[in-house]
Design a protein around this motif. Structure first.
Motif, short mmCIF file in Angstrom:
data_model
loop_
_atom_site.label_atom_id
_atom_site.label_comp_id
_atom_site.label_asym_id
_atom_site.label_seq_id
_atom_site.Cartn_x
_atom_site.Cartn_y
_atom_site.Cartn_z
N LEU A 138 -2.73 -11.62 1.01
CA LEU A 138 -2.28 -10.41 1.70
C LEU A 138 -2.20 -9.24 0.74
O LEU A 138 -2.64 -8.13 1.05
CB LEU A 138 -0.93 -10.66 2.38
N LEU A 139 -1.64 -9.46 -0.44
CA LEU A 139 -1.54 -8.39 -1.43
C LEU A 139 -2.93 -7.90 -1.81
O LEU A 139 -3.17 -6.68 -1.90
CB LEU A 139 -0.78 -8.86 -2.67
N SER A 140 -3.85 -8.80 -2.01
CA SER A 140 -5.22 -8.41 -2.34
C SER A 140 -5.82 -7.55 -1.23
O SER A 140 -6.47 -6.52 -1.49
CB SER A 140 -6.07 -9.66 -2.56
N HIS A 141 -5.61 -7.96 0.00
CA HIS A 141 -6.11 -7.18 1.15
C HIS A 141 -5.49 -5.78 1.18
O HIS A 141 -6.20 -4.79 1.37
CB HIS A 141 -5.83 -7.91 2.46
N LEU A 142 -4.19 -5.70 0.99
CA LEU A 142 -3.50 -4.41 1.06
C LEU A 142 -3.98 -3.47 -0.03
O LEU A 142 -4.16 -2.27 0.20
CB LEU A 142 -1.99 -4.60 0.95
N THR A 143 -4.18 -4.00 -1.24
CA THR A 143 -4.63 -3.15 -2.34
C THR A 143 -6.02 -2.58 -2.06
O THR A 143 -6.29 -1.43 -2.38
CB THR A 143 -4.63 -3.87 -3.69
N GLN A 144 -6.86 -3.36 -1.41
CA GLN A 144 -8.21 -2.90 -1.10
C GLN A 144 -8.22 -1.99 0.13
O GLN A 144 -8.82 -0.92 0.10
CB GLN A 144 -9.14 -4.08 -0.87
N ALA A 145 -7.56 -2.40 1.19
CA ALA A 145 -7.61 -1.66 2.45
C ALA A 145 -6.91 -0.32 2.38
O ALA A 145 -7.33 0.65 3.02
CB ALA A 145 -7.02 -2.51 3.57
N PHE A 146 -5.83 -0.25 1.60
CA PHE A 146 -5.02 0.97 1.55
C PHE A 146 -5.03 1.63 0.18
O PHE A 146 -4.24 2.53 -0.08
CB PHE A 146 -3.58 0.68 2.00
N ASP A 147 -5.90 1.16 -0.70
CA ASP A 147 -6.06 1.74 -2.04
C ASP A 147 -4.74 1.81 -2.80
O ASP A 147 -4.37 2.84 -3.37
CB ASP A 147 -6.70 3.13 -1.93
N ILE A 148 -4.03 0.68 -2.81
CA ILE A 148 -2.75 0.59 -3.50
C ILE A 148 -2.99 -0.04 -4.88
O ILE A 148 -3.53 -1.14 -4.96
CB ILE A 148 -1.74 -0.27 -2.71
#
Length: 88
Positions: free
Chosen positions: A47-57
């Protein structure tokens, strides 16, 4: 992007990755994803990996705890706090 849009994208990801083929009608904003077993430790990493990619975090620059991933509402708040460009 509005809070509703962010929450919707996160919910879609969680349902698709962790509840595929299961009834997701109970998955409300305050549903405990960790206690219920929907997301485990490996799921948190995914989930963290997805969030960093999807929302540029930038994951290296934020401090977080498992509680930040406990509910859809808390995940949405995390995204809003660390990706201010995501909310217009």
């Amino acid at each position: 992007m509005s809070t509703t849009d962010i929450a919707g994208q996160i919910r879609t990801y969680v349902v698709g990755q962790f509840l595929a083929g299961e009834d997701a009608s109970d998955l409300t904003g305050d549903y405990d994803l960790i206690e219920s077993g929907v997301i485990d430790s490996l799921g948190l990493v995914r989930l963290l990996s997805h969030l960093t990619q999807a929302f540029d975090i930038p994951a290296d620059d934020i401090e977080f705890t498992p509680d930040d991933f406990r509910t859809l509402d808390s995940i949405t708040a995390l995204v809003e706090a660390h990706a201010p460009a995501a909310v217009a």
